[in-house]
Design a protein around this motif. Structure first.
Motif, mmCIF file in Angstrom:
data_model
loop_
_atom_site.group_PDB
_atom_site.id
_atom_site.type_symbol
_atom_site.label_atom_id
_atom_site.label_comp_id
_atom_site.label_asym_id
_atom_site.label_seq_id
_atom_site.Cartn_x
_atom_site.Cartn_y
_atom_site.Cartn_z
ATOM 1 N N VAL A 20 0.146 0.298 -3.148
ATOM 2 C CA VAL A 20 0.058 -0.133 -1.757
ATOM 3 C C VAL A 20 0.048 -1.652 -1.734
ATOM 4 N N VAL A 21 0.548 -2.213 -0.639
ATOM 5 C CA VAL A 21 0.591 -3.660 -0.481
ATOM 6 C C VAL A 21 -0.464 -4.055 0.539
ATOM 7 N N ALA A 22 -1.241 -5.070 0.185
ATOM 8 C CA ALA A 22 -2.219 -5.641 1.111
ATOM 9 C C ALA A 22 -1.539 -6.796 1.855
ATOM 10 N N SER A 23 -2.253 -7.357 2.817
ATOM 11 C CA SER A 23 -1.652 -8.426 3.627
ATOM 12 C C SER A 23 -1.348 -9.684 2.820
ATOM 13 N N ASP A 24 -1.877 -9.786 1.582
ATOM 14 C CA ASP A 24 -1.543 -10.931 0.718
ATOM 15 C C ASP A 24 -0.166 -10.767 0.073
ATOM 16 N N GLY A 25 0.475 -9.603 0.286
ATOM 17 C CA GLY A 25 1.808 -9.368 -0.255
ATOM 18 C C GLY A 25 1.836 -8.817 -1.668
ATOM 19 N N PHE A 26 0.659 -8.596 -2.268
ATOM 20 C CA PHE A 26 0.595 -8.069 -3.632
ATOM 21 C C PHE A 26 0.327 -6.576 -3.612
ATOM 22 N N SER A 27 0.821 -5.894 -4.640
ATOM 23 C CA SER A 27 0.629 -4.455 -4.765
ATOM 24 C C SER A 27 -0.573 -4.159 -5.653
ATOM 25 N N TYR A 28 -1.286 -3.123 -5.244
ATOM 26 C CA TYR A 28 -2.485 -2.688 -5.952
ATOM 27 C C TYR A 28 -2.490 -1.175 -6.057
ATOM 28 N N GLU A 29 -3.253 -0.680 -7.021
ATOM 29 C CA GLU A 29 -3.553 0.748 -7.076
ATOM 30 C C GLU A 29 -4.395 1.060 -5.843
ATOM 31 N N ARG A 30 -3.981 2.064 -5.062
ATOM 32 C CA ARG A 30 -4.656 2.369 -3.797
ATOM 33 C C ARG A 30 -6.179 2.477 -3.971
ATOM 34 N N GLN A 31 -6.641 3.252 -4.949
ATOM 35 C CA GLN A 31 -8.085 3.442 -5.130
ATOM 36 C C GLN A 31 -8.799 2.129 -5.443
ATOM 37 N N GLU A 32 -8.165 1.271 -6.222
ATOM 38 C CA GLU A 32 -8.789 -0.005 -6.612
ATOM 39 C C GLU A 32 -8.976 -0.919 -5.402
#
Length: 154
Positions: A20-32
């Motif tokens: 998933v992408v947060a508003s900072d534009g980076f992708s993360y593991e959803r749970q993390e």
């Protein structure tokens, strides 16, 4: 290898299963990122406050990661599949400035801006978009640059 960096979570460093992408534009593991957002709205990557906490699925990155997982050698096979994921669905060219729409699809910024001037729907699904907001897709842009470097185009 370094070509995997675009597939890694900015929090835990592991290859992402559910990007998933947060508003900072980076992708993360959803749970993390969901766990982190329970106690902080600071971006793990930039150290700045996130503009909003809605998370958007990163569909093309997920497809590239699935190709990586299916390629036991993590060699050229997944790169071939990923090469398609870094192409803009509008221009069919490799994205240099990848942005996400709220439905999780990525496009070249200039192409989707032009599209959204005339449409309120997703070019990919043709379904209405609840928002015309665009989020930079740093991981997909990094993947595109990595593939270009591997192809000798960088």
């Amino acid at each position: 290898g370094g070509e995997w960096r675009a597939l890694q979570c900015g929090i835990c460093g592991r290859i992402i299963m559910d990007p998933v992408v947060a508003s900072d534009g980076f992708s993360y593991e959803r749970q993390e990122i969901e766990a982190r957002l329970k106690h902080s709205t600071i971006s793990p990557m930039t150290g700045k406050r996130l503009a909003f906490t809605v998370l958007v699925p990163n569909n093309q990155l997920k497809n590239a990661i699935e190709a990586w997982r299916k390629d036991p050698t993590h060699g050229g096979g997944w790169i071939t599949a990923a090469r398609e994921e870094v192409k803009c669905p509008i221009t069919m060219s490799v994205m240099h400035d990848a942005v996400l729409t709220c439905d999780g699809h990525s496009y070249e910024r200039a192409a989707i801006i032009q599209w959204l001037r005339r449409h309120a729907s997703s070019p990919k699904s043709n379904l209405p978009l609840s928002s015309k907001a665009l989020i930079t897709n740093h991981n997909l842009a990094l993947l595109a640059r990595t593939i270009a470097a591997l192809d000798g185009d960088a």
